[in-house]
Each structure stands twice: as structure tokens, then as C-alpha cells.
Enzyme design. Structure first.
Site, PDB file in Angstrom:
ATOM      1  N   HIS A  73      33.159   7.828 -30.998  1.00 51.79           N
ATOM      2  CA  HIS A  73      33.511   7.789 -29.574  1.00 51.79           C
ATOM      3  C   HIS A  73      34.942   7.313 -29.324  1.00 51.79           C
ATOM      4  O   HIS A  73      35.398   7.301 -28.175  1.00 51.79           O
ATOM      5  CB  HIS A  73      32.510   6.922 -28.791  1.00 51.79           C
ATOM      6  CG  HIS A  73      32.605   5.448 -29.039  1.00 51.79           C
ATOM      7  ND1 HIS A  73      31.792   4.782 -29.930  1.00 51.79           N
ATOM      8  CD2 HIS A  73      33.411   4.502 -28.493  1.00 51.79           C
ATOM      9  CE1 HIS A  73      32.084   3.488 -29.912  1.00 51.79           C
ATOM     10  NE2 HIS A  73      33.068   3.300 -29.050  1.00 51.79           N
ATOM     11  N   ASP A 120      27.880   8.198 -34.947  1.00 51.31           N
ATOM     12  CA  ASP A 120      29.071   7.663 -34.282  1.00 51.31           C
ATOM     13  C   ASP A 120      30.131   7.262 -35.309  1.00 51.31           C
ATOM     14  O   ASP A 120      30.418   6.085 -35.505  1.00 51.31           O
ATOM     15  CB  ASP A 120      28.683   6.474 -33.402  1.00 51.31           C
ATOM     16  CG  ASP A 120      29.809   6.042 -32.467  1.00 51.31           C
ATOM     17  OD1 ASP A 120      30.750   6.839 -32.263  1.00 51.31           O
ATOM     18  OD2 ASP A 120      29.740   4.913 -31.943  1.00 51.31           O
ATOM     19  N   GLN A 208      34.022  -5.332 -26.318  1.00 51.26           N
ATOM     20  CA  GLN A 208      34.891  -4.265 -25.852  1.00 51.26           C
ATOM     21  C   GLN A 208      36.232  -4.274 -26.587  1.00 51.26           C
ATOM     22  O   GLN A 208      36.892  -5.298 -26.708  1.00 51.26           O
ATOM     23  CB  GLN A 208      35.121  -4.446 -24.356  1.00 51.26           C
ATOM     24  CG  GLN A 208      36.115  -3.488 -23.738  1.00 51.26           C
ATOM     25  CD  GLN A 208      36.429  -3.900 -22.315  1.00 51.26           C
ATOM     26  OE1 GLN A 208      35.602  -4.487 -21.626  1.00 51.26           O
ATOM     27  NE2 GLN A 208      37.637  -3.585 -21.878  1.00 51.26           N
ATOM     28  N   GLY A 209      36.619  -3.127 -27.117  1.00 55.27           N
ATOM     29  CA  GLY A 209      37.869  -3.016 -27.856  1.00 55.27           C
ATOM     30  C   GLY A 209      37.702  -3.168 -29.358  1.00 55.27           C
ATOM     31  O   GLY A 209      38.661  -2.993 -30.102  1.00 55.27           O
ATOM     32  N   ASP A 210      36.476  -3.504 -29.791  1.00 54.28           N
ATOM     33  CA  ASP A 210      36.216  -3.642 -31.229  1.00 54.28           C
ATOM     34  C   ASP A 210      35.618  -2.380 -31.839  1.00 54.28           C
ATOM     35  O   ASP A 210      35.386  -2.318 -33.057  1.00 54.28           O
ATOM     36  CB  ASP A 210      35.269  -4.813 -31.487  1.00 54.28           C
ATOM     37  CG  ASP A 210      35.899  -6.161 -31.167  1.00 54.28           C
ATOM     38  OD1 ASP A 210      37.114  -6.300 -31.381  1.00 54.28           O
ATOM     39  OD2 ASP A 210      35.178  -7.064 -30.697  1.00 54.28           O
ATOM     40  N   SER A 211      35.318  -1.383 -31.020  1.00 52.83           N
ATOM     41  CA  SER A 211      34.736  -0.132 -31.517  1.00 52.83           C
ATOM     42  C   SER A 211      35.471   0.401 -32.732  1.00 52.83           C
ATOM     43  O   SER A 211      36.705   0.343 -32.804  1.00 52.83           O
ATOM     44  CB  SER A 211      34.803   0.946 -30.427  1.00 52.83           C
ATOM     45  OG  SER A 211      33.721   0.855 -29.553  1.00 52.83           O
TER      46      SER A 211
END
Length: 267
Positions: A73, A120, A208-211
Site C-alpha cells: 500500500h 501487502d 502511522q508512517g511506519d508502513s
């Protein structure tokens, strides 16, 4: 509206409309007064030399000198893509040691449609190789349990779009598929798939932002092994809702196929 997170900073606007904004874990202070995730800490230089940062607000790992593994993603799809900058070589993104290169090609998992549906993962070919170590990917499930470490430059508090300059890491524990399914089933989300692995500790999580960043642990030889890829979850560090990661061992063969495709294009 269910407040699910897909942990990419660049996708916050879209995800907020569809899945809800992320939430963040409690905060504590480092000795120098800077905020940090509870139970986590800033990472010493050189500890995880294969972790990299993508300009789209995601993390990744070097699986070859010229190829990065990240979350599906985090990218737009497969094909030519020169829009991303990838930074590695230092835990401090502003350090003079940090190196930045550009993307050239992307290979996203052919079965990917949505992070919560699995597959993913994606590979990004770079315009030049990093002179850095690469990480070993789990090829079977023998290490898919116990205590893991997850890291990233993502947010440290609920709803924040602020990303970190310095890499942080935190330890989390394996949660069985059946337990994870039951927990998410309580809110009508029985979607934790066989190619996902869950991990949690109270007040400790990726956010959030660690994906795209790695979930790792040491193998029997004392070497780091990548077990998972930061993917999605219900808030961040919420009680009874583990973080959900792409389970590397279940698609290690497919990743090898993708690597072969990208290497042929780089040749």
C-alpha cells in the site's frame, strides 16, 4: 466509523476518509527530554543498517543492494516509477552519513488489492545500489513467534502527521492467529489472513508512517531475520488490538520471483 490504520503517512488523507485516522501510543521522555514511544527508544547508529526510509512516508528494508522491500500500500502499483527517494545509511535522516537514491521500477504483489486483504508487499528497484548490508528474509515459520522488534520513523502520537528524524524501535510479542482473529472479530473484522502475523505489547506498537518497515527477530545464529512488514491495525497500541504485519515466510517464494523480475530489468 471504524478507526483502522494503514500505516503510511502519505495515505493519511485517503485512509481517513475510508478507514479513519490512526491513533498513537502513550508517550514518555528520553533523557534529553524528547518524546518517545513507551517501551521503545532511539536506535544506535549501525544497529539495523538495512532499514531505509521512503520519501512517500514509509519504511523498507534492503533485501538486495539495489532492491527495497516495503508494503504494497506504499506504492502506486507495478511498473516504472522514478518518483520516490530512498534514504539509508544512518538512523538520522539529516545525517551527513545518510545516502539517498531514487526508485526506478516497482514490483507489487500480483494479488494485492487492499492491505487488510493481504499480499501487502512490494519491491522497489533503485537507480544505484547502497553500499550497506542486506537483511535476511524468513523462508519458513520456525521463527514466527516469540518477541520481535519493529522500527520506523513514523508518528509518536495519535492523529499526528509529524514524522521522526531519527529511527526508533520497540519490542512486541507474537499474538496467535486465532487470538488476533477473536480480538478483531469483536468489532466485526474477521479478516486477519493466513499471510498476516499479529504482534502486540501494552502501549507498544508501530504507527502511522511506519508502513513497510520491518518486524524482525534474531535467529539461532544471532543474525537479524525479517519476519513481517508493517501493514495495518485498529488504532496504535490500543489494548486488545494487535498490530497486523505481512507475514514474510508465507510469500518468500513470491518475493524471490519479484526479485528475479527486477534484477532482469536492472541488468
Amino acid at each position: 466509523m471504524r478507526e483502522f490504520r494503514v500505516q503510511s503517512a502519505v495515505l493519511v488523507t485517503v485512509v481517513a476518509a475510508v478507514l479513519g485516522l490512526v491513533t498513537g501510543p502513550a508517550l514518555a521522555a528520553d533523557d534529553d527530554g524528547h518524546e518517545r514511544i513507551v517501551g521503545g527508544s532511539r536506535v544506535d547508529e549501525g544497529t539495523y543498517p538495512w532499514v531505509v526510509r521512503l520519501s512517500v512516508g514509509c519504511g523498507g528494508t534492503l533485501v538486495a543492494p539495489q532492491v527495497v522491500l516495503t508494503a504494497g500500500h506504499c506504492v502506486k502499483g507495478s511498473g516504472a516509477d522514478t518518483s520516490m527517494r530512498i534514504t539509508g545509511g544512518s538512523v538520522d535522516l539529516d545525517s551527513s552519513r545518510a545516502q539517498t537514491v531514487r526508485s526506478t521500477q516497482v514490483y507489487r504483489a500480483p494479488g494485492y488489492s487492499d492491505a487488510t486483504k493481504g499480499d501487502d508487499w512490494a519491491l522497489i528497484a533503485l537507480d544505484q545500489p547502497f553500499d550497506l548490508p542486506t537483511v535476511t528474509l524468513a523462508s519458513d515459520t520456525r521463527y514466527d513467534q516469540g518477541r520481535f522488534t519493529v522500527m520506523g520513523w513514523g508518528s509518536t502520537k495519535e492523529g499526528s502527521a509529524t514524522q521522526q528524524r531519527k529511527l526508533r524501535a520497540v519490542d512486541v510479542d507474537y499474538v496467535s492467529d486465532s487470538s488476533c482473529d477473536r480480538k478483531y472479530g469483536k468489532i466485526g473484522m474477521e479478516i486477519v489472513g493466513s499471510d498476516m502475523i499479529c504482534a502486540a505489547r501494552t502501549g507498544k506498537d508501530s504507527c502511522q508512517g511506519d508502513s513497510g518497515g520491518p518486524l524482525v527477530r534474531l535467529d539461532a545464529t544471532g543474525s537479524w531475520l525479517q519476519i513481517g512488514i508493517v501493514s495495518w491495525g485498529y488504532g496504535c497500541a490500543r489494548k486488545n488490538f494487535p498490530g497486523v504485519y505481512g507475514q514474510v515466510s508465507t510469500f518468500s517464494h513470491d518475493i524471490a520471483v519479484g526479485l528475479a523480475v527486477l534484477r532482469s530489468r536492472l541488468a
